[in-house]
Scaffold this motif. Structure first.
Motif, PDB file in Angstrom:
ATOM      1  N   GLY A  77       0.807  -1.213   0.000  1.00 14.19           N
ATOM      2  CA  GLY A  77       0.000   0.000   0.000  1.00 14.19           C
ATOM      3  C   GLY A  77       0.832   1.252   0.000  1.00 14.19           C
ATOM      4  O   GLY A  77       0.524   2.229  -0.696  1.00 14.19           O
ATOM      5  N   SER A  78       1.921   1.248   0.756  1.00 15.89           N
ATOM      6  CA  SER A  78       2.785   2.421   0.834  1.00 15.89           C
ATOM      7  C   SER A  78       3.464   2.701  -0.499  1.00 15.89           C
ATOM      8  O   SER A  78       3.590   3.850  -0.919  1.00 15.89           O
TER       9      SER A  78
ATOM     10  N   SER B 203       2.441   2.013  -3.581  1.00 13.58           N
ATOM     11  CA  SER B 203       1.539   2.524  -4.621  1.00 13.58           C
ATOM     12  C   SER B 203       0.844   3.814  -4.211  1.00 13.58           C
ATOM     13  O   SER B 203       0.398   4.573  -5.072  1.00 13.58           O
ATOM     14  N   GLY B 204       0.760   4.065  -2.925  1.00 22.46           N
ATOM     15  CA  GLY B 204      -0.027   5.206  -2.470  1.00 22.46           C
ATOM     16  C   GLY B 204       0.774   6.420  -2.064  1.00 22.46           C
ATOM     17  O   GLY B 204       0.205   7.429  -1.638  1.00 22.46           O
ATOM     18  N   THR B 205       2.106   6.356  -2.178  1.00 18.21           N
ATOM     19  CA  THR B 205       2.955   7.465  -1.742  1.00 18.21           C
ATOM     20  C   THR B 205       3.362   8.339  -2.927  1.00 18.21           C
ATOM     21  O   THR B 205       3.745   7.819  -3.981  1.00 18.21           O
ATOM     22  N   GLU B 206       3.274   9.642  -2.748  1.00 19.81           N
ATOM     23  CA  GLU B 206       3.703  10.578  -3.787  1.00 19.81           C
ATOM     24  C   GLU B 206       5.219  10.485  -3.982  1.00 19.81           C
ATOM     25  O   GLU B 206       5.943   9.974  -3.128  1.00 19.81           O
TER      26      GLU B 206
ATOM     27  N   ASP C 232       5.282   0.633  -8.520  1.00 22.64           N
ATOM     28  CA  ASP C 232       4.130  -0.123  -9.029  1.00 22.64           C
ATOM     29  C   ASP C 232       4.434  -1.623  -9.063  1.00 22.64           C
ATOM     30  O   ASP C 232       3.573  -2.453  -8.732  1.00 22.64           O
TER      31      ASP C 232
ATOM     32  N   SER D 195       4.407  -2.968  -5.480  1.00 27.53           N
ATOM     33  CA  SER D 195       3.036  -3.031  -4.973  1.00 27.53           C
ATOM     34  C   SER D 195       2.291  -4.230  -5.535  1.00 27.53           C
ATOM     35  O   SER D 195       1.608  -4.960  -4.810  1.00 27.53           O
TER      36      SER D 195
ATOM     37  N   SER E 201       0.997  -7.759  -3.488  1.00 25.65           N
ATOM     38  CA  SER E 201      -0.458  -7.759  -3.320  1.00 25.65           C
ATOM     39  C   SER E 201      -0.903  -9.034  -2.625  1.00 25.65           C
ATOM     40  O   SER E 201      -0.194 -10.039  -2.618  1.00 25.65           O
TER      41      SER E 201
END
Length: 500
Positions: free
Chosen positions: A93-94, A96-99, A412, A415, A419
Motif C-alpha cells: 500500500g505504501s 503505490s499510495g505514496t507521492e 508499481d 506493490s 499484493s
C-alpha cells in the motif's frame, strides 16, 4: 514387649493382640495416605493392573507436556507469520499510495518504511522460544537470519544485495541499454531479435493493424520478429510488441503510424517516405522506446529478480550471480560457480531432503507424530523479503523526471508483487499448514484429558481406599483390642504400659 507365655490359651491371646495391633497400624497408615498399600506387593492380584494404569497415565501426561511445549512454539510462529502478512500489505500500500517525495537521504518515505519493516521481519524470523529458534529448521540453536546491514552491504569480503542487484540490472540492460535485444533494419525490413543469454527482455508476441506491412514471428532460435514494409500504412495504425521481463512480468510497447516527422518520445513512427524510410523509422522509434522502457520497468524487474536470486535459497540453494562482466554476460549461476563470494542471508538448516514442516515433530499419541517446523527461507517468506528489501535499495533525485519515471515503475512493480493475491495468500498457506498441525494437537490433548480422568478413576479404585470404611474398621479393631486387653489383663494382671 510381651514375652512368650506358657499355655495354649495364653499363646492364642497374645497372637490376637499382636495381629489386631498390626492391623490397627496398617489401617491407620491407609487412612493417612489414602492408599490400600505402600508397595505394589501389598495390592495382591491388583498390582499388575495398577502398574499398567500408572504406565498409561505417565504416557498420557508425557504427550500432554510435549503438546504444551509445541503449542507454545506454534503460537509464537503464528503471531510472527500474521505480522509478516500485515507487513507485506503495508509495504504494498505504501509503495503505490505514496507521492514522489524524496527525502534528504535520496529515498522516499515508502522506501524508508520498507527498510524498517525488513529489519522487523528479520527479528521475527529470529524468534526464540525456550532456547529454540523456531524458524531455523532443525538447527534450533542457530540464529537463522543475518542483519539487514550485512544483507544489503555484504560482510567479510562477501558481496551483499546491493552488488547482486546492480549486476543483474546491468546484465539485463546490456551494454547498449536495449534489454539484450538487437534492433536492425535492412532495406524495407526491420528485424528485432533476442541475444543468446539468460538475461534481458524476451520476445513474447507482436500484433499489427498496419496496412502494407507483413509481420512474422517470434520464430527461430534465438527468436526473431520481422516487420516487412511493402507500402505506406494508414495514419494511426498500430504496431505492438509484447515482452517478457526478467521477473516474469510483461511489458507492451506500441508504435503508432504518423504522417510527417515524429517525436521519438511520443511513441510514433513516420510513414512519410519510401518503405525503406518507414522501416528505418520503425527501427529508430522502437529502439528509443525500448531504451526508455529498459531504464524504468526493465530496471524495476531486474532489481526485483536480482533480489529474488539472492533470497530464494530453499532446499540447499545459494544466491545466484551473473557470471562474468554483467554487460556482456550470458549465464546466471550459483555464487560459487560464478566465483563471486556472496553473503548467505539464511544460515539455519537448509537440507533439501527434509521438508520445512518435518524439521520439528512432536509425538502426540501412540505412534502419532505431528510436523510443525519452519525455515526462514521458505519460498513464501523469502519472496516477501526480496520485494521489501529491493524497494529499500535505490536512490533518486527529487528534481529528475527520469528518476521519477524509474521510481514510479519500481513502486508499481513492488506493490503488485506484494499484493494479497500474489504474496499475502502464499504466506497464509504456511499459516494454514501450521494451524492444521495445531488443531491436530488440540484434538489429541482433549482426548488425553478425557483418558487421563478415566485412568485416574480406575487407578483410584485399585489403589485407593474408602475413608469411611477404613475408619469403621479402625473403630471395630479398637474395640476388639480393648476387649482383648481387658481379658488379658485379668489373666495376667497386665498393664497397658507393659503391653505397648
Amino acid at each position: 514387649m510381651i514375652g512368650t507365655l506358657n499355655g495354649y490359651s495364653s499363646s492364642v491371646m497374645m497372637n490376637v493382640l499382636k495381629n489386631n495391633s498390626s492391623l490397627m497400624q496398617d489401617l491407620t497408615i491407609q487412612l493417612s495416605t489414602g492408599k490400600k498399600a505402600q508397595t505394589y506387593g501389598g495390592l495382591g492380584r491388583d498390582a499388575g493392573v495398577a502398574l499398567d494404569f500408572r504406565a498409561q497415565i505417565n504416557a498420557v501426561e508425557g504427550y500432554q507436556t510435549s503438546i504444551q511445549q509445541a503449542q507454545l512454539q506454534i503460537s509464537m510462529m503464528n503471531l510472527g507469520l500474521e505480522r509478516i502478512v500485515d507487513m507485506g500489505a503495508e509495504v504494498s500500500g505504501s509503495a503505490s499510495g505514496t507521492e514522489y517525495d524524496i527525502t534528504s537521504n535520496n529515498k522516499s518515505v515508502a522506501q524508508t518504511t520498507a527498510a524498517t519493516l525488513v529489519k522487523e521481519m528479520i527479528g521475527i524470523l529470529n524468534t526464540e522460544v525456550d532456547g529454540d529458534f523456531v524458524f531455523s529448521g532443525r538447527t534450533t540453536d542457530v540464529v537463522p537470519a543475518i542483519s539487514y546491514d550485512r544483507i544489503v552491504y555484504g560482510y567479510a569480503g562477501e558481496d551483499g544485495l546491493l552488488t547482486v542487484t546492480d549486476e543483474r540490472i546491468r546484465a539485463d540492460a546490456g551494454a547498449d541499454g536495449l534489454g539484450r535485444l538487437d534492433v536492425t533494419s535492412a532495406g524495407t525490413t526491420m528485424t528485432l531479435s533476442e541475444e543468446v543469454t539468460d538475461f534481458g527482455y524476451k520476445l513474447s508476441a507482436v500484433t499489427s493493424t498496419l496496412d502494407n506491412v507483413t509481420v512474422t514471428g517470434p520464430t527461430g532460435s534465438p527468436p526473431t520478429i520481422d516487420v516487412d514494409v511493402t507500402g505506406v500504412p494508414e495514419a494511426n495504425q498500430i504496431l505492438s510488441f509484447t515482452f517478457d521481463l526478467p521477473d516474469g512480468s510483461t511489458e507492451v510497447i506500441e508504435l503508432t503510424a504518423k504522417t510527417g516527422s515524429s517525436d521519438a518520445g511520443d511513441g510514433a513512427f513516420s510513414i512519410t517516405g519510401t518503405p525503406t524510410d518507414i522501416a528505418t523509422s520503425i527501427r529508430d522509434m522502437l529502439a528509443f522506446q525500448l531504451s526508455k522502457n529498459v531504464s524504468t520497468a526493465g530496471e524495476a524487474a531486474s532489481r526485483i529478480q536480482g533480489s529474488l536470486d539472492f533470497y530464494m535459497t530453499a532446499a540447499n540453494g545459494e544466491p545466484m550471480r551473473v557470471v562474468g562482466t554483467p554487460e556482456t554476460a550470458t549465464t546466471l549461476d550459483t555464487a560459487t560457480a560464478a566465483s563471486k563470494p556472496t553473503v548467505s542471508w539464511y544460515v539455519g538448516d537448509n537440507d533439501a531432503s527434509v521438508s520445512a514442516r518435518d524439521t520439528a515433530k512432536v509425538q502426540i499419541d501412540n505412534r502419532i507424530d505431528v510436523s510443525y517446523g519452519a525455515r526462514a527461507n521458505e519460498d513464501s517468506i523469502a519472496r516477501q523479503l526480496a520485494y521489501m528489501t529491493a524497494l529499500s535499495l535505490p536512490t533518486y533525485d527529487q528534481d529528475s523526471d527520469v528518476d521519477k519515471g524509474r521510481y514510479t515503475a519500481f513502486a508499481d512493480a513492488i506493490s503488485a508483487g506484494l499484493s494479497s493475491v500474489r504474496q499475502g495468500d502464499v504466506v497464509k498457506t504456511t499459516l494454514t499448514e501450521i494451524g492444521v498441525a495445531s488443531k491436530v494437537m488440540d484434538d489429541a490433548d482433549s482426548r488425553h484429558s478425557t483418558s487421563l480422568g478415566m485412568l485416574l478413576t480406575a487407578l483410584e479404585e485399585k489403589e485407593g481406599i474408602d475413608d469411611e470404611e477404613v475408619a469403621a474398621k479402625i473403630m471395630t479393631i479398637k474395640t476388639t483390642i480393648e476387649a482383648s486387653y481387658q481379658a488379658a489383663a485379668m489373666m495376667y494382671d497386665l498393664s497397658l504400659t507393659k503391653f505397648i
